[in-house]
Design a protein around this motif. Structure first.
Motif, mmCIF file in Angstrom:
data_model
loop_
_atom_site.group_PDB
_atom_site.id
_atom_site.type_symbol
_atom_site.label_atom_id
_atom_site.label_comp_id
_atom_site.label_asym_id
_atom_site.label_seq_id
_atom_site.Cartn_x
_atom_site.Cartn_y
_atom_site.Cartn_z
ATOM 1 N N ALA A 43 0.842 -1.209 0.000
ATOM 2 C CA ALA A 43 0.000 0.000 0.000
ATOM 3 C C ALA A 43 0.876 1.257 0.000
ATOM 4 O O ALA A 43 2.074 1.189 0.276
ATOM 5 C CB ALA A 43 -0.896 -0.002 1.240
ATOM 6 N N THR A 44 0.258 2.370 -0.324
ATOM 7 C CA THR A 44 0.889 3.686 -0.149
ATOM 8 C C THR A 44 0.077 4.421 0.914
ATOM 9 O O THR A 44 -1.127 4.613 0.745
ATOM 10 C CB THR A 44 0.858 4.500 -1.457
ATOM 11 N N PRO A 45 0.708 4.801 2.037
ATOM 12 C CA PRO A 45 -0.067 5.474 3.083
ATOM 13 C C PRO A 45 -0.430 6.899 2.641
ATOM 14 O O PRO A 45 0.280 7.481 1.817
ATOM 15 C CB PRO A 45 0.903 5.512 4.257
ATOM 16 N N PRO A 46 -1.488 7.438 3.192
ATOM 17 C CA PRO A 46 -1.888 8.815 2.849
ATOM 18 C C PRO A 46 -0.733 9.806 3.016
ATOM 19 O O PRO A 46 -0.585 10.722 2.213
ATOM 20 C CB PRO A 46 -3.019 9.113 3.840
ATOM 21 N N TRP A 61 9.268 2.678 3.928
ATOM 22 C CA TRP A 61 7.946 2.084 4.236
ATOM 23 C C TRP A 61 8.005 0.558 4.103
ATOM 24 O O TRP A 61 7.635 -0.178 5.016
ATOM 25 C CB TRP A 61 6.917 2.699 3.275
ATOM 26 N N ARG A 62 8.504 0.100 2.975
ATOM 27 C CA ARG A 62 8.549 -1.357 2.750
ATOM 28 C C ARG A 62 9.529 -2.039 3.708
ATOM 29 O O ARG A 62 9.245 -3.138 4.206
ATOM 30 C CB ARG A 62 8.892 -1.663 1.285
ATOM 31 N N GLN A 100 7.330 3.321 16.619
ATOM 32 C CA GLN A 100 8.337 4.055 15.824
ATOM 33 C C GLN A 100 7.789 4.439 14.458
ATOM 34 O O GLN A 100 7.971 5.560 13.999
ATOM 35 C CB GLN A 100 9.528 3.140 15.516
ATOM 36 N N ASN A 101 7.147 3.459 13.808
ATOM 37 C CA ASN A 101 6.698 3.687 12.438
ATOM 38 C C ASN A 101 5.455 4.555 12.380
ATOM 39 O O ASN A 101 5.263 5.294 11.414
ATOM 40 C CB ASN A 101 6.522 2.358 11.712
ATOM 41 N N HIS A 102 4.631 4.489 13.406
ATOM 42 C CA HIS A 102 3.488 5.407 13.435
ATOM 43 C C HIS A 102 3.976 6.844 13.559
ATOM 44 O O HIS A 102 3.403 7.747 12.950
ATOM 45 C CB HIS A 102 2.533 5.037 14.576
ATOM 46 N N ARG A 103 5.058 7.058 14.327
ATOM 47 C CA ARG A 103 5.591 8.425 14.413
ATOM 48 C C ARG A 103 6.066 8.914 13.046
ATOM 49 O O ARG A 103 5.949 10.098 12.726
ATOM 50 C CB ARG A 103 6.746 8.491 15.434
ATOM 51 N N LYS A 104 6.606 8.018 12.214
ATOM 52 C CA LYS A 104 7.124 8.423 10.901
ATOM 53 C C LYS A 104 6.047 8.603 9.834
ATOM 54 O O LYS A 104 6.155 9.494 9.000
ATOM 55 C CB LYS A 104 8.071 7.338 10.361
ATOM 56 N N TYR A 105 5.084 7.697 9.811
ATOM 57 C CA TYR A 105 4.221 7.587 8.621
ATOM 58 C C TYR A 105 2.752 7.872 8.861
ATOM 59 O O TYR A 105 2.003 8.041 7.904
ATOM 60 C CB TYR A 105 4.313 6.168 8.033
ATOM 61 N N ARG A 106 2.314 7.866 10.108
ATOM 62 C CA ARG A 106 0.880 7.920 10.330
ATOM 63 C C ARG A 106 0.374 9.345 10.254
ATOM 64 O O ARG A 106 1.065 10.250 10.698
ATOM 65 C CB ARG A 106 0.555 7.306 11.687
#
Ligand code: HEM
Length: 106
Positions: A43-46, A61-62, A100-106
């Motif tokens: 997927a591509t996040p918003p 992301w991947r 960690q990843n929610h801080r980067k991408y969410r």
């Protein structure tokens, strides 16, 4: 599933791994988590909408899902060896990776 659905599957699976005392149930939850992580990886996040697939951001992301899948595999091996407490520790590392990843991408 869409990204939101994959995240909800990851969340349900993680709760089960952390709370269950049954190897078969933990194994099933880990399988669900791996399937959801593989799907989310595509997927591509918003937050990265419009980024090209080869951009550093999309590669990051991947990579994050590859790290998640590696931890799921590790937990699965621990469950297979009957090391349920160790598998739960690995699941705690998955929760840290999530944060960690929610801080980067969410
Ligand atoms: C087991 C690990 C993880 C769990 C339990 C988890 C859980 C969740 C949950 C519950 C949501 C909210 C879903 C909703 O909209 O209701 C969410 C959203 C999100 N997560 Fe995760 N997550 C995990 C790992 C990751 C990883 C590794 C990444 C990125 C590499 C990530 C990126 C995102 C993004 C971008 C959203 C927002 C999606 C959107 O706006 O549509 N998550 N996650």
């Amino acid at each position: 599933a869409d990204l939101e659905g994959d995240m909800l599957s990851l969340s349900a699976g993680l709760s089960t791994v952390l709370s269950s005392d049954q190897a078969s149930e933990m194994q099933q939850a880990l399988t669900q988590m791996r399937d959801a992580a593989k799907d989310a990886k595509t997927a591509t996040p918003p937050s990265l909408a419009g980024s090209s697939p080869q951009s550093p951001a999309m590669q990051g992301w991947r990579d994050a899902f590859d790290q998640l899948i590696a931890k799921v595999n590790q937990a699965e091996q621990q469950v297979k060896l009957g090391k349920l407490a160790e598998a739960k520790q690995t699941a705690q590392q998955i929760a840290a990776l999530r944060n960690q990843n929610h801080r980067k991408y969410r």
